[in-house]
Design an enzyme around this catalytic site. Sequence first.
Site, PDB file in Angstrom:
ATOM      1  N   ASP A   7      23.945  46.549 -50.946  1.00 47.33           N
ATOM      2  CA  ASP A   7      25.405  45.039 -50.207  1.00 47.33           C
ATOM      3  C   ASP A   7      24.174  43.723 -50.728  1.00 47.33           C
ATOM      4  OD1 ASP A   7      26.219  47.587 -49.612  1.00 47.33           O
ATOM      5  OD2 ASP A   7      27.172  46.104 -47.664  1.00 47.33           O
TER       6      ASP A   7
ATOM      7  N   CYS B 270      25.069  48.089 -42.390  1.00 46.13           N
ATOM      8  CA  CYS B 270      24.887  48.393 -44.148  1.00 46.13           C
ATOM      9  C   CYS B 270      24.008  49.561 -44.002  1.00 46.13           C
ATOM     10  CB  CYS B 270      25.100  47.892 -44.562  1.00 46.13           C
ATOM     11  SG  CYS B 270      27.280  47.574 -44.414  1.00 46.13           S
TER      12      CYS B 270
ATOM     13  N   LYS C 278      31.815  51.072 -51.271  1.00 47.33           N
ATOM     14  CA  LYS C 278      32.631  51.240 -50.480  1.00 47.33           C
ATOM     15  C   LYS C 278      33.424  50.265 -49.723  1.00 47.33           C
ATOM     16  CE  LYS C 278      28.432  49.688 -48.439  1.00 47.33           C
ATOM     17  NZ  LYS C 278      28.462  48.293 -46.412  1.00 47.33           N
TER      18      LYS C 278
END
Length: 210
Positions: free
Chosen positions: A9, A156, A112
């Site tokens: 991310d 995450c 995602k």
Amino acid sequence: MKTGIIVADIQGDFTELKDGPLSVEGTDQRFIDEIIRNTRMLKQAGFPVIVTQDWHPANHVSFYTNHEGKKAFETISIQGKTQVLWPPHCVQKTEGAALLIDDELFDAVVRKGTNGKYDSYSGFEDDGGFETPLNSILKKWSITNLVIYGVATDYCVEATALDGLKHGYNVIVIKDLTRGIDPESTKSALAEMEQGGVVVFDTIDLNKLK
Ligand SMILES: [Zn+2]
């Protein structure tokens, strides 16, 4: 034994560098440069690199703006799971969702949180149990070991690392290349990961990865 790299991310909305709505402390230019430098080093050393990308529809369940009367960072319960309500972030095709890593530095992108109904901290599957392509990519490439870094340590990165263990991978997390949202939960996330069997290194040592 084959090692694959997962960079979690690294997107504008999560960084101070881009003044993101959900910027994680310590994600300044220097941090991003370090992420890029290390990713380039790993890629040049021959390790396959996969990046995860939070990629939400505008009506995503995790945005507080989609719940009347709720404020950012309040929590609700969805099917028995606690859901933090975040400021809107990483909306599909917006600038803030863009990766801050050059295309040439990775071999695959795994998106995602693409289903509006479920959040997905893990790169492997969302809270509804729907799998991303991550596990099948890793299997196809015969990867047995994962090196994970990025943001956020306490969400995450942790979820992806623990799911990696669950799927049978050996997992290493690089502490200096991760940043967390909250100092306390970051500390406990690192402890939980280590208790679960994740190996935490401060930095990347290529000799230890071969
Ligand atoms: Zn998200």
